[in-house]
Design an enzyme around this catalytic site. Structure first.
Site, short mmCIF file in Angstrom:
data_model
loop_
_atom_site.label_atom_id
_atom_site.label_comp_id
_atom_site.label_asym_id
_atom_site.label_seq_id
_atom_site.Cartn_x
_atom_site.Cartn_y
_atom_site.Cartn_z
N HIS A 108 0.83 -1.21 0.00
CA HIS A 108 0.00 0.00 0.00
C HIS A 108 0.87 1.27 0.00
O HIS A 108 0.45 2.32 0.46
CB HIS A 108 -0.99 0.01 1.17
CG HIS A 108 -2.13 -0.96 0.99
ND1 HIS A 108 -3.37 -0.57 0.58
CD2 HIS A 108 -2.19 -2.30 1.11
CE1 HIS A 108 -4.17 -1.64 0.50
NE2 HIS A 108 -3.46 -2.70 0.82
N THR A 109 2.07 1.14 -0.50
CA THR A 109 2.92 2.31 -0.67
C THR A 109 2.87 2.84 -2.10
O THR A 109 3.18 4.00 -2.33
CB THR A 109 4.39 1.96 -0.33
OG1 THR A 109 4.71 0.73 -0.98
CG2 THR A 109 4.60 1.82 1.16
N ALA A 162 -5.43 -14.41 -5.63
CA ALA A 162 -4.63 -14.88 -4.50
C ALA A 162 -3.60 -13.84 -4.08
O ALA A 162 -2.72 -14.12 -3.28
CB ALA A 162 -3.93 -16.18 -4.85
N SER A 185 -4.09 -10.32 -12.50
CA SER A 185 -4.58 -9.21 -13.33
C SER A 185 -3.42 -8.54 -14.09
O SER A 185 -3.52 -8.31 -15.30
CB SER A 185 -5.34 -8.18 -12.48
OG SER A 185 -4.56 -7.72 -11.41
N ASP A 206 2.37 -3.81 -9.90
CA ASP A 206 2.21 -5.18 -10.41
C ASP A 206 2.67 -5.28 -11.85
O ASP A 206 3.37 -6.22 -12.24
CB ASP A 206 0.75 -5.61 -10.31
CG ASP A 206 0.22 -5.56 -8.89
OD1 ASP A 206 1.03 -5.35 -7.97
OD2 ASP A 206 -1.00 -5.73 -8.70
P1 ADP Z 1 -5.35 -10.85 -8.56
O1 ADP Z 1 -4.73 -9.86 -9.48
O2 ADP Z 1 -4.91 -10.72 -7.15
O3 ADP Z 1 -5.22 -12.27 -9.04
P2 ADP Z 1 -7.70 -9.39 -9.32
O4 ADP Z 1 -9.09 -9.36 -8.74
O5 ADP Z 1 -6.93 -8.14 -9.36
O6 ADP Z 1 -6.92 -10.54 -8.52
O7 ADP Z 1 -7.77 -9.93 -10.80
C1 ADP Z 1 -8.43 -11.15 -11.07
C2 ADP Z 1 -9.34 -11.00 -12.26
O8 ADP Z 1 -8.54 -10.86 -13.47
C3 ADP Z 1 -10.20 -12.21 -12.52
O9 ADP Z 1 -11.40 -12.15 -11.77
C4 ADP Z 1 -10.45 -12.15 -14.02
O10 ADP Z 1 -11.49 -11.23 -14.30
C5 ADP Z 1 -9.14 -11.56 -14.54
N1 ADP Z 1 -8.20 -12.62 -14.94
C6 ADP Z 1 -7.00 -12.90 -14.38
N2 ADP Z 1 -6.40 -13.93 -15.01
C7 ADP Z 1 -7.24 -14.31 -15.99
C8 ADP Z 1 -7.19 -15.33 -17.00
N3 ADP Z 1 -6.16 -16.17 -17.11
N4 ADP Z 1 -8.23 -15.41 -17.86
C9 ADP Z 1 -9.27 -14.56 -17.74
N5 ADP Z 1 -9.38 -13.60 -16.83
C10 ADP Z 1 -8.39 -13.46 -15.95
MG MG Z 2 -4.89 -7.76 -9.29
#
Ligand code: ADP
Ligand code: MG
Length: 386
Positions: free
Chosen positions: A36-37, A127, A132, A176
């Protein structure tokens, strides 16, 4: 790795017909320290991990973009000229949002060829390992290549962030995407989120026989809502009341004044950001001067600050951290945005399997489902696959 790459190629053919022109991939990331920085214009120290999202892409003879993913049955399709943030929703807002954002960064979406994209991934979703950014960076590097845009990796990181902020609607920072695009094997990316200067820092984990263990609690979080937005708002309020542009402008010397003028909760939010920035700087210095085995105390202090001051941990994350520290970890902390997701532990490779057994036992005792526990190594950023 080679298997998801092959899977993506095969699924491309099954879904769209024909052969993919090429395959690109981008990793998820673990943030070693600096939580959170980023949106406070501070310091972060993430590294790219050996879990990747793969994009198999083929050119079309028209100006339509289609995206499909092993993650879902829905195939999304839209004319490139019609891409606007308000028309994008659900998972496809990530890849389509990147195509749109490339337009905002100079691509002529009326002139580039249409594309079919099939996505596969072994980055766990939600996770805290930034699936994303992995999907954004993989799509960004692929389109940058086939549309011959010539954007730098730093610019592609901003493209991914712009897509996530504007097309997806999640107000996340640039950490990220920077890790996913700039990462190098056994190195971290030391990022100054104000200047966006990035420096590659040797971790030396491999030589020291150390591993990073990810302990995914399976507790789900949502960045787009709730706690994350609330913490950002608190930081903005803290900066405003302290009379600075961002919390980056403050350091430990400002804490007494902050305590005097801020309400109790805002003060603790601000104290987390100030001390966390210092811990990132201390971690970089310690890695250089003493080596990886000496950073454990900084990881532990970071976790306590998130648990007590920033209040973004959950009992499952606290249990994972405590169990790791009781079973051979040098240091451990929750990682990612918080409210669930994963914790990491830095530990001797030889102790990893003992920790896995201990975690299963501790989680069962508390009535929690067992965490998904695995080792990650610091890996290469986004690439075109051979
Ligand atoms: P994190 O980045 O921590 O994994 P986020 O909520 O930021 O979680 O992003 C997850 C979202 O990104 C998923 O709900 C989906 O909408 C999208 N996403 C991530 N990877 C994929 C993938 N391989 N195929 C389709 N959508 C994906
Ligand atoms: Mg994310």
């Amino acid at each position: 790795m080679s298997d998801i790459r092959d899977d993506a190629r095969a699924s491309f053919t099954e879904t769209f017909g024909g052969e993919a022109l090429g395959v690109w991939s981008a990793p998820g990331r673990v943030n070693l320290i600096g939580e959170h920085t980023d949106y406070n214009e501070g310091f972060v120290l993430p590294f790219a991990i050996n879990r990747r999202t793969v994009v198999a892409l083929g050119l079309r003879s028209d100006t339509v973009i289609r995206v499909a993913s092993a993650y879902t049955d829905e195939v999304a399709e839209i004319a490139l000229a019609e891409l606007t943030p308000d028309r994008l929703q659900g998972w496809s807002a990530y890849p389509l949002g990147v195509a749109w954002a490339l337009g905002e960064f100079g691509a002529d979406l009326a002139a580039v060829p249409g594309v079919d994209i099939f996505i596969d991934s072994d980055v766990p979703v939600g996770a805290g390992l930034s699936s994303s950014a992995a999907i954004e960076s993989a799509v960004a590097i692929a389109l940058n290549d086939v549309w011959q845009l010539g954007l730098t990796r730093e610019a592609l990181a901003r493209v991914g962030q712009h897509a996530e902020n504007t097309a997806v609607g999640a107000p996340t920072g640039i950490m990220d995407q920077s890790a996913s695009l700039l990462g190098k094997p056994d190195c971290a990316v030391f990022l100054d989120c104000r200047s966006l200067d990035a420096e590659i820092i040797d971790l030396g984990f491999a030589a020291a026989g150390l591993a990073i263990v990810v302990m995914d609690t399976g507790v789900s979080h949502s960045h787009a809502t709730g706690g994350y937005v609330d913490r950002r708002t608190s930081c903005e309020r803290g900066a405003r009341e302290m009379g600075v542009e961002s919390l980056r402008c403050l350091d430990a010397d400002d804490l007494p004044r902050a305590q005097e003028i801020l309400d109790e909760v805002t003060f603790r939010r601000v104290r987390h950001v100030i001390t966390e920035n210092q811990r990132v700087l201390d971690t970089v210095r310690t890695l250089r001067e003493q080596g990886a085995a000496a950073i454990g105390g900084l990881l532990d202090a970071s976790h306590r600050s998130m648990r007590d001051d920033f209040e973004i941990s959950v009992p499952e994350l606290d249990l994972a951290v405590e169990t790791a520290n009781a079973n051979g970890a040098i240091g451990a902390r929750m990682t990612g945005g918080g409210f669930g997701g994963a914790a990491i532990a830095l530990m001797p490779e030889a102790s990893v399997s003992l920790l896995q057994v201990a975690l299963d036992g501790a989680f069962a005792e508390h009535g929690y489902s067992p965490p998904d526990t695995f080792v990650v190594t610091a890996s290469m950023g986004a690439v075109r696959e051979p």
